[in-house]
Motif scaffolding. Structure first.
Motif, mmCIF file in Angstrom:
data_model
loop_
_atom_site.group_PDB
_atom_site.id
_atom_site.type_symbol
_atom_site.label_atom_id
_atom_site.label_comp_id
_atom_site.label_asym_id
_atom_site.label_seq_id
_atom_site.Cartn_x
_atom_site.Cartn_y
_atom_site.Cartn_z
ATOM 1 N N PHE A 191 26.835 5.566 -21.094
ATOM 2 C CA PHE A 191 27.682 4.559 -21.755
ATOM 3 C C PHE A 191 28.362 3.676 -20.721
ATOM 4 O O PHE A 191 29.588 3.521 -20.723
ATOM 5 N N GLY A 192 27.596 3.084 -19.824
ATOM 6 C CA GLY A 192 28.177 2.353 -18.701
ATOM 7 C C GLY A 192 29.106 1.222 -19.063
ATOM 8 O O GLY A 192 29.918 0.809 -18.240
ATOM 9 N N ARG A 193 29.039 0.705 -20.264
ATOM 10 C CA ARG A 193 29.872 -0.460 -20.583
ATOM 11 C C ARG A 193 31.066 -0.122 -21.465
ATOM 12 O O ARG A 193 31.659 -1.003 -22.080
ATOM 13 N N LEU A 194 31.444 1.143 -21.508
ATOM 14 C CA LEU A 194 32.637 1.502 -22.280
ATOM 15 C C LEU A 194 33.886 0.890 -21.667
ATOM 16 O O LEU A 194 34.016 0.847 -20.444
ATOM 17 N N PRO A 195 34.836 0.413 -22.487
ATOM 18 C CA PRO A 195 36.114 -0.043 -21.920
ATOM 19 C C PRO A 195 36.850 1.114 -21.252
ATOM 20 O O PRO A 195 36.928 2.213 -21.808
ATOM 21 N N VAL A 196 37.379 0.871 -20.054
ATOM 22 C CA VAL A 196 38.133 1.891 -19.317
ATOM 23 C C VAL A 196 39.551 1.372 -19.079
ATOM 24 O O VAL A 196 39.736 0.245 -18.619
ATOM 25 N N HIS A 197 40.539 2.192 -19.408
ATOM 26 C CA HIS A 197 41.948 1.833 -19.231
ATOM 27 C C HIS A 197 42.567 2.832 -18.267
ATOM 28 O O HIS A 197 42.312 4.025 -18.381
ATOM 29 N N ARG A 198 43.410 2.347 -17.348
ATOM 30 C CA ARG A 198 44.074 3.234 -16.395
ATOM 31 C C ARG A 198 45.586 3.057 -16.516
ATOM 32 O O ARG A 198 46.048 1.919 -16.599
ATOM 33 N N SER A 199 46.298 4.169 -16.507
ATOM 34 C CA SER A 199 47.760 4.066 -16.623
ATOM 35 C C SER A 199 48.455 5.139 -15.787
ATOM 36 O O SER A 199 48.020 6.303 -15.782
ATOM 37 N N TRP A 200 49.572 4.723 -15.157
ATOM 38 C CA TRP A 200 50.416 5.691 -14.443
ATOM 39 C C TRP A 200 50.969 6.720 -15.426
ATOM 40 O O TRP A 200 51.299 7.843 -15.034
ATOM 41 N N ARG A 201 51.058 6.364 -16.707
ATOM 42 C CA ARG A 201 51.607 7.311 -17.696
ATOM 43 C C ARG A 201 50.719 8.544 -17.859
ATOM 44 O O ARG A 201 51.156 9.563 -18.392
ATOM 45 N N LEU A 202 49.461 8.434 -17.440
ATOM 46 C CA LEU A 202 48.536 9.567 -17.543
ATOM 47 C C LEU A 202 48.421 10.328 -16.222
ATOM 48 O O LEU A 202 47.645 11.279 -16.109
ATOM 49 N N ASN A 203 49.191 9.899 -15.206
ATOM 50 C CA ASN A 203 49.161 10.622 -13.920
ATOM 51 C C ASN A 203 49.559 12.083 -14.090
ATOM 52 O O ASN A 203 50.246 12.453 -15.053
ATOM 53 N N ALA B 229 52.005 -1.070 -7.085
ATOM 54 C CA ALA B 229 52.771 -2.321 -6.955
ATOM 55 C C ALA B 229 53.088 -2.867 -8.346
ATOM 56 O O ALA B 229 52.253 -2.848 -9.240
ATOM 57 N N GLY B 230 54.309 -3.313 -8.531
ATOM 58 C CA GLY B 230 54.671 -3.945 -9.793
ATOM 59 C C GLY B 230 55.157 -2.989 -10.860
ATOM 60 O O GLY B 230 55.582 -3.425 -11.937
ATOM 61 N N LEU B 231 55.094 -1.671 -10.601
ATOM 62 C CA LEU B 231 55.600 -0.734 -11.609
ATOM 63 C C LEU B 231 57.125 -0.666 -11.524
ATOM 64 O O LEU B 231 57.700 -0.770 -10.440
ATOM 65 N N PRO B 232 57.791 -0.449 -12.654
ATOM 66 C CA PRO B 232 59.256 -0.347 -12.641
ATOM 67 C C PRO B 232 59.713 0.923 -11.931
ATOM 68 O O PRO B 232 58.928 1.883 -11.814
ATOM 69 N N PRO B 233 60.967 0.966 -11.452
ATOM 70 C CA PRO B 233 61.446 2.139 -10.693
ATOM 71 C C PRO B 233 61.274 3.453 -11.444
ATOM 72 O O PRO B 233 60.970 4.481 -10.833
ATOM 73 N N GLU B 234 61.431 3.431 -12.777
ATOM 74 C CA GLU B 234 61.320 4.694 -13.524
ATOM 75 C C GLU B 234 59.876 5.208 -13.544
ATOM 76 O O GLU B 234 59.618 6.350 -13.910
ATOM 77 N N ALA B 235 58.926 4.343 -13.139
ATOM 78 C CA ALA B 235 57.532 4.767 -13.072
ATOM 79 C C ALA B 235 57.195 5.364 -11.710
ATOM 80 O O ALA B 235 56.048 5.735 -11.479
ATOM 81 N N LEU B 236 58.184 5.436 -10.820
ATOM 82 C CA LEU B 236 57.936 5.912 -9.463
ATOM 83 C C LEU B 236 58.830 7.111 -9.160
ATOM 84 O O LEU B 236 59.758 7.034 -8.353
ATOM 85 N N PRO B 237 58.554 8.252 -9.796
ATOM 86 C CA PRO B 237 59.447 9.414 -9.639
ATOM 87 C C PRO B 237 59.324 10.048 -8.258
ATOM 88 O O PRO B 237 58.348 9.831 -7.538
ATOM 89 N N ARG B 238 60.335 10.883 -7.913
ATOM 90 C CA ARG B 238 60.239 11.697 -6.687
ATOM 91 C C ARG B 238 60.042 13.165 -7.041
ATOM 92 O O ARG B 238 59.825 13.993 -6.182
ATOM 93 N N THR B 239 60.126 13.514 -8.299
ATOM 94 C CA THR B 239 59.741 14.819 -8.840
ATOM 95 C C THR B 239 59.771 14.684 -10.354
ATOM 96 O O THR B 239 60.369 13.733 -10.884
ATOM 97 N N GLU B 240 59.104 15.608 -11.071
ATOM 98 C CA GLU B 240 59.129 15.578 -12.536
ATOM 99 C C GLU B 240 59.055 16.990 -13.095
ATOM 100 O O GLU B 240 58.275 17.822 -12.626
ATOM 101 N N SER B 241 59.840 17.232 -14.153
ATOM 102 C CA SER B 241 59.644 18.420 -14.987
ATOM 103 C C SER B 241 58.568 18.088 -16.025
ATOM 104 O O SER B 241 58.181 16.920 -16.191
ATOM 105 N N LEU B 242 58.118 19.116 -16.742
ATOM 106 C CA LEU B 242 57.156 18.844 -17.810
ATOM 107 C C LEU B 242 57.799 17.986 -18.912
ATOM 108 O O LEU B 242 57.125 17.165 -19.540
ATOM 109 N N ALA B 243 59.110 18.162 -19.112
ATOM 110 C CA ALA B 243 59.812 17.334 -20.102
ATOM 111 C C ALA B 243 59.783 15.862 -19.680
ATOM 112 O O ALA B 243 59.613 14.966 -20.521
ATOM 113 N N ASP B 244 59.940 15.596 -18.383
ATOM 114 C CA ASP B 244 59.847 14.215 -17.891
ATOM 115 C C ASP B 244 58.446 13.648 -18.148
ATOM 116 O O ASP B 244 58.290 12.483 -18.536
ATOM 117 N N VAL B 245 57.439 14.472 -17.895
ATOM 118 C CA VAL B 245 56.050 14.022 -18.100
ATOM 119 C C VAL B 245 55.831 13.679 -19.568
ATOM 120 O O VAL B 245 55.253 12.636 -19.909
#
Ligand SMILES: O=C(O)[C@@H](CO)OP(=O)(O)O
Length: 262
Positions: free
Chosen positions: A78-90, A143-159
């Motif tokens: 399925f080489g032509r499937l749309p692909v989306h990337r997000s920091w929210r899925l990190n 680049a361009g992500l808001p500060p809240e998208a750039l954590p220095r640690t996270e709990s599972l609740a934060d995720v």
């Protein structure tokens, strides 16, 4: 439960070289191991065999997710499937543990602290230093992500909190429209996602481990609730019941059940 709409496919990336070496990974960016690439091919073959055809692919910004998705899509042809990337899925940000050997950390702290850092819902590992975070976030992908998208640690609740907008704004509408999005995520980010989809308690999610490379399936019932159906959450229940490997010298973790022993 009566299914309606599309289906949500979740997949933890194949094993990375850091997973294989028992290194805390988090937002660091190792490639897949040879085994991980094989697991990705097997996941694609499972989807193909069962006729589960994604209509879009959603990855994190990390290469083990991106590369796993590329392998699955190639296997499916399925080489032509749309692909989306997000920091929210990190992956969950592992803070100061990022890049450290798990056995070395386990030797420094008591077992309860070690387990809480890895598996608790509310406790975050110690924060990454500002200089290490600055080096991590100098990468152009952030680049361009808001500060809240750039954590220095996270709990599972934060995720869970940063993942839920992606579910409600992007994925859920796709399911309602009858589509089949495939999310290629990470061990801990998927624990947070499964917790939400299955309504697991914090105590239950502490016992949940998600194996690499085994596709999971969710659908919406007519009431708009997510469910796994009679077959359980894993499309390959046999692979999913193999013990989760955490390396020599460390005790085995719980074995995930085929229908969510969570
Ligand atoms: O290193 C990590 O980021 C995670 C998942 O790979 O490891 P753990 O299972 O110890 O939470």
């Amino acid at each position: 439960m009566t299914a309606s709409g599309g289906a949500l496919l979740l997949l933890r990336h194949g094993q990375s070289v850091s997973n294989a070496a028992d290194i805390f990974t988090g937002w660091s960016d190792p490639p897949l191991s040879a085994l991980g690439a094989t697991q990705a091919r097997q996941a694609g073959a499972t989807l193909d065999r069962l006729g589960r055809r994604p209509t879009s692919v959603h990855t994190s910004l990390l290469r083990r997710s991106i590369d796993t998705a590329a392998i699955v899509v190639a296997v499916l042809g399925f080489g032509r499937l749309p692909v989306h990337r997000s920091w929210r899925l990190n992956e969950r940000h592992y803070g100061a543990l990022t890049g450290r050997d798990k056995r070395a950390v386990a030797a420094e702290v008591d077992a309860a602290t070690f387990r809480a850092w890895r598996r608790s819902y509310a406790i975050a590992p110690p924060a990454m230093s500002e200089s290490a975070a600055a080096a991590m976030y100098a990468d152009p992908r952030y680049a361009g992500l808001p500060p809240e998208a750039l954590p220095r640690t996270e709990s599972l609740a934060d995720v869970r909190a940063r993942l839920l907008p992606y579910w409600s704004d992007v994925l859920r509408p796709l399911l309602v429209a009858g589509e089949t999005p495939l999310v290629v995520g990470h061990g801990n980010s998927l624990r947070a996602f499964v917790m939400h989809l299955e309504g697991l308690s914090p105590a239950a999610v502490e016992r949940l481990d998600i194996p690499t490379g085994v596709p999971m399936l969710y659908h919406l019932d007519r009431g708009g609730q997510t469910g796994t159906g009679a077959a359980g959450r894993y499309l390959d229940p046999v692979s999913a019941t193999e013990p989760v490997r955490i390396g020599p010298g460390l005790p085995a973790l719980s074995t995930p059940g085929p229908s969510g022993a969570g």
